[in-house]
Design a protein around this motif. Sequence first.
Motif, PDB file in Angstrom:
ATOM      1  N   LYS B  21       4.968  -8.391 -27.998  1.00 64.63           N
ATOM      2  CA  LYS B  21       3.988  -7.559 -28.699  1.00 64.63           C
ATOM      3  C   LYS B  21       3.921  -6.145 -28.116  1.00 64.63           C
ATOM      4  O   LYS B  21       3.742  -5.186 -28.862  1.00 64.63           O
ATOM      5  N   GLY B  24       7.147  -4.046 -29.033  1.00 66.91           N
ATOM      6  CA  GLY B  24       7.433  -3.835 -30.456  1.00 66.91           C
ATOM      7  C   GLY B  24       8.486  -4.794 -30.981  1.00 66.91           C
ATOM      8  O   GLY B  24       9.027  -4.591 -32.064  1.00 66.91           O
ATOM      9  N   THR B  26       8.067  -8.128 -31.575  1.00 65.29           N
ATOM     10  CA  THR B  26       7.541  -9.179 -32.460  1.00 65.29           C
ATOM     11  C   THR B  26       7.986  -8.866 -33.881  1.00 65.29           C
ATOM     12  O   THR B  26       7.812  -7.741 -34.354  1.00 65.29           O
ATOM     13  N   ARG B  27       8.535  -9.860 -34.526  1.00 66.82           N
ATOM     14  CA  ARG B  27       9.053  -9.625 -35.878  1.00 66.82           C
ATOM     15  C   ARG B  27       8.034 -10.111 -36.902  1.00 66.82           C
ATOM     16  O   ARG B  27       7.942 -11.299 -37.190  1.00 66.82           O
ATOM     17  N   TYR B  28       7.270  -9.178 -37.425  1.00 65.11           N
ATOM     18  CA  TYR B  28       6.334  -9.494 -38.502  1.00 65.11           C
ATOM     19  C   TYR B  28       7.142  -9.561 -39.805  1.00 65.11           C
ATOM     20  O   TYR B  28       8.293  -9.112 -39.856  1.00 65.11           O
ATOM     21  N   ASP B  30       7.262  -7.967 -42.559  1.00 63.29           N
ATOM     22  CA  ASP B  30       7.878  -6.770 -43.135  1.00 63.29           C
ATOM     23  C   ASP B  30       8.956  -6.178 -42.228  1.00 63.29           C
ATOM     24  O   ASP B  30       9.648  -5.247 -42.608  1.00 63.29           O
ATOM     25  N   ASP B  31       9.083  -6.707 -41.027  1.00 62.61           N
ATOM     26  CA  ASP B  31      10.140  -6.210 -40.136  1.00 62.61           C
ATOM     27  C   ASP B  31      11.473  -6.888 -40.417  1.00 62.61           C
ATOM     28  O   ASP B  31      12.498  -6.504 -39.860  1.00 62.61           O
ATOM     29  N   GLU B 191      -2.075  -5.639 -40.548  1.00 69.91           N
ATOM     30  CA  GLU B 191      -0.825  -5.902 -41.259  1.00 69.91           C
ATOM     31  C   GLU B 191      -1.155  -6.314 -42.695  1.00 69.91           C
ATOM     32  O   GLU B 191      -1.928  -7.242 -42.910  1.00 69.91           O
ATOM     33  N   THR B 192      -0.560  -5.637 -43.649  1.00 67.97           N
ATOM     34  CA  THR B 192      -0.719  -6.085 -45.029  1.00 67.97           C
ATOM     35  C   THR B 192       0.211  -7.287 -45.247  1.00 67.97           C
ATOM     36  O   THR B 192       1.222  -7.420 -44.571  1.00 67.97           O
ATOM     37  N   GLN B 239       1.590 -12.887 -37.409  1.00 67.46           N
ATOM     38  CA  GLN B 239       0.844 -12.004 -38.291  1.00 67.46           C
ATOM     39  C   GLN B 239       0.108 -10.908 -37.540  1.00 67.46           C
ATOM     40  O   GLN B 239      -0.300 -11.111 -36.402  1.00 67.46           O
ATOM     41  N   GLY B 240      -0.039  -9.816 -38.242  1.00 69.38           N
ATOM     42  CA  GLY B 240      -0.827  -8.717 -37.710  1.00 69.38           C
ATOM     43  C   GLY B 240      -2.277  -8.894 -38.088  1.00 69.38           C
ATOM     44  O   GLY B 240      -2.906  -8.058 -38.705  1.00 69.38           O
ATOM     45  N   GLY B 241      -2.820 -10.031 -37.690  1.00 67.22           N
ATOM     46  CA  GLY B 241      -4.206 -10.353 -38.001  1.00 67.22           C
ATOM     47  C   GLY B 241      -4.318 -11.057 -39.331  1.00 67.22           C
ATOM     48  O   GLY B 241      -3.495 -10.888 -40.237  1.00 67.22           O
ATOM     49  N   VAL B 478      -1.476 -16.130 -35.787  1.00 67.16           N
ATOM     50  CA  VAL B 478      -2.130 -15.010 -36.486  1.00 67.16           C
ATOM     51  C   VAL B 478      -2.341 -13.841 -35.527  1.00 67.16           C
ATOM     52  O   VAL B 478      -2.627 -12.733 -35.939  1.00 67.16           O
TER      53      VAL B 478
END
Lengths: 341, 817, 159
Positions: B21, B24, B26-28, B30-31, B191-192, B239-241, B478
């Motif tokens: 985290k 940078g 962490t693969r969310y 959209d990444d 994060e959307t 997740q970004g929250g 999450v």
Amino acid sequence: MLRLPEFQLLSPQSLSEALALLQADPEHSSILAGGTDLLPNMKRRQQTPRRLISLRNVAELGQLTVAADEVRIGGSVRLRTIETHEALAAELRGLVQAVSQIATVHIRGTATIGGNLCLDTRCEYYNQSQPWRQAIGFCKKKDGDICWVATSSPRCLAVSSTDAAPALMALGAQVQLCSASGTRELPLADLYQNDGIHYLSKRPDEVLTLIRIPQRAGQRSAYWKLRRRGSFDFPLLGVAVAVQRDDAGIVQHAQVALGAVSSRPLLVPEASALLCGQPLGDEQIRQAAEAAYPLAKPMDHADMSLSYRKAMVKSLVTSALREVRGDDVSQDRQRLMRVLG
Amino acid sequence: MKDRPLHIIGKARRRVDARAKVTGETRYADDLHLPRMLHCRMLRSPLPHAKIVSIDASRAKALPGVHLVLTGADMPTTFGILPVSQDEHALCLDKVRFVGDPVAAVVAQTELIAEEALALIDVQYEPLQTISAPEEALAHPEPRIHDYGDSGNVHKAVALSFGSVDQGFAEADHVFEDTFHYAGNTHLPLETHAAVAALDPDGKLTIWSSTQTPHYVHRSIAKVLGLPPSRVRVISTPQGGGFGGKTDPFNHEIVVCKAAMMLGRPVKVCLSREEVFYCHRGRHPVLMKLRCGVKQDGTLTALHLQTLLDGGAYGSYGVASTFYTGALATVTYHLPNYRFEGCRVFTNKPPCGPKRGHGTVQPRFGQEVQLDKIAEKLAIDPAELRLRIVEKPGSLTANFLRVQSIGLADCIRSVVRRSGFSDKHRKLPYGKGVGIACSSYLSGAGMPIYYNDMPHSGVQLKLDRSGLVTAFCGVAEVGQGCDDVLCACVAEVLGVDVADVKVVTGDSDLSPVDLGSYSSRVTMMMGNAAIAAAERARELVATAVADKLGIASDQLVFAHGRVFDAAAPEKGMSFREAVVIAEAATGTIGTTGSYKPEKPAALFKGGGVGPSPAYSYTAAVVEVSVDPQTGWLGVDKIWIAHDIGRALNPTLARGQVEGSVYMGLGEALMEEQAFRRLPPKLSGALVHRTPSILEYKSLTSLEMPEVDIELLEDPDPNGPFGGKEVGQGPLLPIMPAIANAIFDAVGVRIDEVPITPEKILKALGQKAAGKPGRIGPKDFPAVSYPEPLQVPTPWQGGDGRATNEVARPKDKRAKNV
Amino acid sequence: MKQPISLIVNGERHDTLCQPNLTLLEVLRENLQLTGTKHGCELGECGACAVLLDGEPVLSCLVLAMECDGQQITTVEGLTRGASLHPLQAAFADHGAAQCGYCTPGVLVTAKALLDRNPCPSRTEVREALSGNLCRCTGYLQILDAVDAAAHVLREEKR
């Protein structure tokens, strides 16, 4: 993610080149200074210029000089530069207070003073994506023919949301507008018109190149801002004051300006008249606040209720005048604006 | 196991995914970028309520770069999170129900082309009358937003009565009646939502999605696309929250799956911030009426709670949300008689659902503010009043919730002591005030969302000669730290360093099912499953090692990466050597553990909502400054105590408390999902007022006060290492504590949330004019609640069943929530 | 029409072709695959996409990539010292300052700019410096603690 539409990016190396490029097609061109207002608006398709003329390489617009009689700030000077300028903090406190409360530290690192003065007027019916505006059938300011804020209004009621303008108006600033056909200078107050669409008297082929602020010995200025949070938010009310007193404490010169209360920032001449020639006493301050109150005409198109935004005019004018008088209002300032200084 | 000293659990520690985290890495969702990937955008309805007459996508399809346009007809099967509310389509089929309801999707080479193609889709609508508020929904049964539900635009109306409520009121010395309103607000994860779907090389469908509930997404995709679940792989990306906002299966997830299957290419969708406001599933706006009977000494004799929920346009978790507005009123203070009536209506707005504290936040606000009024009237210190009536540990409540540990009294004493509450309450100068409030929350829902007898959480372990332990579990990260909890539980039992445990989570192909990251269930359920799996592995290794060393296996200690004789610590070996011995002795090592909560004691219809293996408790004191001239409110300091059972990783636990306080404070002060209805004569528009992260106000670092925390650790018998939830409960007392503090500061009551300077100033003005210094709803509308189910309380000899309930088909409780 | 630009990202020169309408955010994430920089609104309203441009924090969603031609850009990927974490990264990890981690890259670079300018900021100064970065998880307090701890480590390093 939200993406920008296509456009042509032009990067002139001098002001004359920029003005010539602008002159070629002013209606379809936008000046790109910091871009922090323009680019979000373009992403939401509120503005769709075909050409962007960047001022990034126009060095002559980035000058800031502090002289004994005058401060000169180029239109492209970044807000962060003004905020962190030591001499300005001493001389033009109200301006620095206003600028340091614009948006966020990141945006101030990119945004310019000229950009803030020319900031597009704002409205909850307008600062929305194209699909959202479609859902309301659009509005007068973009693609529609009605003002949803007041449906019988003949004009657009979008609100002037610049923080720098009232601060600079209170300080008596002049601005210089340049075009390929010439240069003119006018009091900053005259840059604005009370119309949410045609809110500037600047012509599309003109660029705001310079701000000149007269230095008045012993003048003190302050800026108070109402908004929900201590960061990010545009003003719901901005109050700027500048007062010059003589050794006896008699006010020689005073200006009170309001922001975010109509489609243009306003000077309160009645307040100046009431304050001049008097000591800056509680009663004078009260009267000045009373004088400012009726000029504020907040509408229901921004955060917080309009009655509250209106009610806060007196309070903020009072606080700002007390601050320039030398009262310790730091706690009130900290509580309201969540910022120091 | 209980007597073993703990080496990892309870120690503040860098979480296992922290490095990724902060770098940078962490693969969310959209990444993710896959070769040949296409991009999807969705066309959303500009009308709040309308029939779809026709959709013509020919112009969009002709745009260069567009590969596919999907409409509702391509995926006509309904879905929804609850079995009883299968009311959503991947794309609207015949009608749209709110501005933002998706009607078509474009898949194109770039996101920009897809976006531009949306404008080329021609949709003809036939507008229908719009329902914008609960009162309207009650008054207008037609047009119906949905053709299912209890009646008209009433989605669900429920009524439950426990004990002798009327008698309770008759015994009361005072009866208090108050109405409150809690505005809707949303999760606003940074994060959307995003998802990528692709066919894997074997031709099976894979979706990576920012979802809190991969298992339910799995079921929905299989259902809508008609695929065997075994051919669908759902991977929940970190997740970004979420905060509950990524807990439903969503349109966009199904759409990209369909598109990937049709095109044979990976397809990504990433929602814009505005679209997240339309996905919503956030806090229901709830109007509440509380009628509370009390004795002179503060003893509660009866409570009658009525709620009216504005559900928005779809069911979502709404039936559960409705029951939750009534479920937890009984677990904090002893309530001998209780009647609850709840009603959720459909309106033409984005659907509401579960947000942190799901359904319990709104009535908790009412209950705790009302208690403050009661204390004021009875002239009892509000902390003392609460201490008098706190429910006792080991209780079975009026509505048959089984409560084990209750640390609430200690929580109250902790915040009172640390804040100096008694020296401040009603004693601070005008404009300064303190307020207290308490709360409780579930440590996991006792029942699954769809009825089944399978575990709620499963953990599988693989141990091999490398010494690495791999833990597999379907949980969704999450941001709360479930990967760390899993790692810590396994490492603790096996006595290894957390670095020697690898976790594989949220992947339906690889990891056993966990129901998801909601209802504060993960630590409780996954933690217990992980302990069970690790204990089995431990026993297996211990047996082999004991045999080798010639000692009894229960004499072995697993700690510090070693396995050794408790009596002679030098006699032993590294954990890796121990696994080698065990692998040689027993073959390849794999163990499983699973967890299923005890069956609820409540047997009445609706009793499936509320039961939990354990309840956390929280108390908070807030100190505020109110400027009487402007109503401006400053929150100076917050003291909070949380009965957590045991803090598995105190760093994370503190983060959950502070995060909850922050979010509660945001709700209390400014967060609001507000809508605008244009003048009906001129326009039918009903839009989200400001679907932006700028105008939906959330606290910045400048508004967040310092928070003084005490975590109270009284291990709960059901919790993993005694732990209970911490992610949601600490949010609940903040809003009422603020309201109570404002009353202490300036003597006005703000009986609604959010509490803004405008409202305070208005209340002060009313008070100065000799009117009641109160802002809040004036009355509660007439709602046709059904005849309540009559449930005798445990102390009346009740068995958990209603006396007037029609015989139900054999145990179908869960299906009804 | 694409035009060549070169960006100095984390000390490395990247030559890429780019259309005028691409933001720095899009080029970092999509052209250079540096997905550490996040996005939460793309309108300058959240701070998630913050990067350092010539050492100053800016929002990469509001800067055109072509306007950054030749400039120094620092992203979260550039903070790491070889295989070791930067003291800010280490402190964020240790203090629970990264929960979901989504705001973290933007917060980290913004905090770095602060500490580069002011090695010993007060808690209020840290709050102010980070007031343009929304965080929905932490309530900011562990972030403030982490910046303070990192500032201490960085001061010790300079001794």
